[in-house]
Design a protein around this motif. Structure first.
Motif, mmCIF file in Angstrom:
data_model
loop_
_atom_site.group_PDB
_atom_site.id
_atom_site.type_symbol
_atom_site.label_atom_id
_atom_site.label_comp_id
_atom_site.label_asym_id
_atom_site.label_seq_id
_atom_site.Cartn_x
_atom_site.Cartn_y
_atom_site.Cartn_z
ATOM 1 N N ALA A 65 29.916 51.812 47.599
ATOM 2 C CA ALA A 65 31.166 51.560 48.167
ATOM 3 C C ALA A 65 31.708 50.103 47.971
ATOM 4 C CB ALA A 65 31.790 51.981 49.580
ATOM 5 N N ALA A 66 30.849 49.325 48.036
ATOM 6 C CA ALA A 66 31.065 47.723 47.688
ATOM 7 C C ALA A 66 31.276 47.622 46.211
ATOM 8 C CB ALA A 66 29.947 46.757 48.431
ATOM 9 N N ALA A 67 30.436 48.342 45.672
ATOM 10 C CA ALA A 67 30.492 48.217 44.036
ATOM 11 C C ALA A 67 31.822 48.858 43.601
ATOM 12 C CB ALA A 67 29.019 48.932 43.659
ATOM 13 N N MET A 68 32.356 49.845 44.089
ATOM 14 C CA MET A 68 33.401 50.527 43.711
ATOM 15 C C MET A 68 34.559 49.453 44.094
ATOM 16 S SD MET A 68 33.087 54.486 45.300
ATOM 17 C CE MET A 68 34.840 54.797 44.588
ATOM 18 N N ALA A 69 34.590 48.817 45.215
ATOM 19 C CA ALA A 69 35.554 47.760 45.435
ATOM 20 C C ALA A 69 35.668 46.628 44.186
ATOM 21 C CB ALA A 69 35.434 47.187 46.829
ATOM 22 N N CYS A 70 34.490 46.279 43.881
ATOM 23 C CA CYS A 70 34.360 45.312 42.873
ATOM 24 C C CYS A 70 34.957 45.813 41.635
ATOM 25 C CB CYS A 70 32.871 44.952 42.520
ATOM 26 S SG CYS A 70 32.044 44.002 43.787
ATOM 27 N N ALA A 71 34.664 46.917 41.241
ATOM 28 C CA ALA A 71 35.166 47.658 40.032
ATOM 29 C C ALA A 71 36.680 47.657 39.947
ATOM 30 C CB ALA A 71 34.628 49.031 39.965
ATOM 31 N N LEU A 72 37.058 48.241 41.346
ATOM 32 C CA LEU A 72 38.812 47.957 41.629
ATOM 33 C C LEU A 72 39.337 46.382 41.022
ATOM 34 C CD1 LEU A 72 39.322 50.328 44.602
ATOM 35 C CD2 LEU A 72 39.747 50.905 41.945
ATOM 36 N N SER A 73 38.535 45.622 41.710
ATOM 37 C CA SER A 73 38.767 44.032 41.482
ATOM 38 C C SER A 73 38.856 43.774 39.864
ATOM 39 C CB SER A 73 38.162 43.179 42.425
ATOM 40 O OG SER A 73 38.697 43.424 43.660
ATOM 41 N N LEU A 74 37.885 44.138 39.233
ATOM 42 C CA LEU A 74 37.649 44.087 37.817
ATOM 43 C C LEU A 74 38.832 44.715 37.117
ATOM 44 C CD1 LEU A 74 34.001 44.723 37.078
ATOM 45 C CD2 LEU A 74 34.807 42.639 36.576
#
Length: 154
Positions: A65-74
């Motif tokens: 879920a933390a990686a998904m949050a990073c992807a949204l920021s990307l």
């Protein structure tokens, strides 16, 4: 395409955050030719940092879920770099993911799948990319995940 991307995000119950401002002496992205380099985006959701070591403080699922949050920021940075016009995004070229974890943790790929899966869910085949998933003894501000990206744009 931008409306299609926004529609896919909405269908997934997601939205792009505001593009995070840099925290030091660097820029959030560099556009050179048709290549857009986006600086590492740290794990945060709704303005709150997602902190901890995956495999110790956080489960693999929480790391994902933390990686998904990073992807949204990307994607938010891509949108900002392209003046709000996501139709100019041709493809995700590469993601490099760092997972805050101990030396005996070996599920970094599963964690970074959160970002990879999100890119494909939102962008279809344009979201398929090369990638690295590595362990880090520590990440800025104690966050769980940091991911940088390279994108092809028009």
């Amino acid at each position: 395409m931008s409306n299609e991307i926004e529609a896919r995000l909405e269908a997934l119950g997601l939205s792009l955050p505001d593009a995070p401002a840099p925290a030091a002496n660097y820029v959030p992205y560099v556009l050179t030719g048709n290549t857009l380099y986006v600086s590492g985006q740290i794990s945060a959701m709704d303005g709150e940092l997602i902190k901890g070591k995956v495999g110790t403080d956080l489960t693999v699922e929480e790391g994902t879920a933390a990686a998904m949050a990073c992807a949204l920021s990307l994607l938010a940075q891509v949108k900002a770099a392209l003046g709000g016009d996501l139709t100019r995004l041709k493809r995700v070229v590469k993601l490099v993911g760092f997972v805050n974890s101990l030396g005996n943790f070996t599920d970094q790929p599963k964690v970074i799948n959160g970002a990879s899966d999100l890119m494909v869910a939102v962008l279809g085949d344009k979201g398929r990319h090369a990638r690295s998933a590595v362990s880090a003894a520590a990440l800025p501000l104690g966050v769980a995940v940091e991911i940088e990206g390279i994108f092809e744009v028009e």
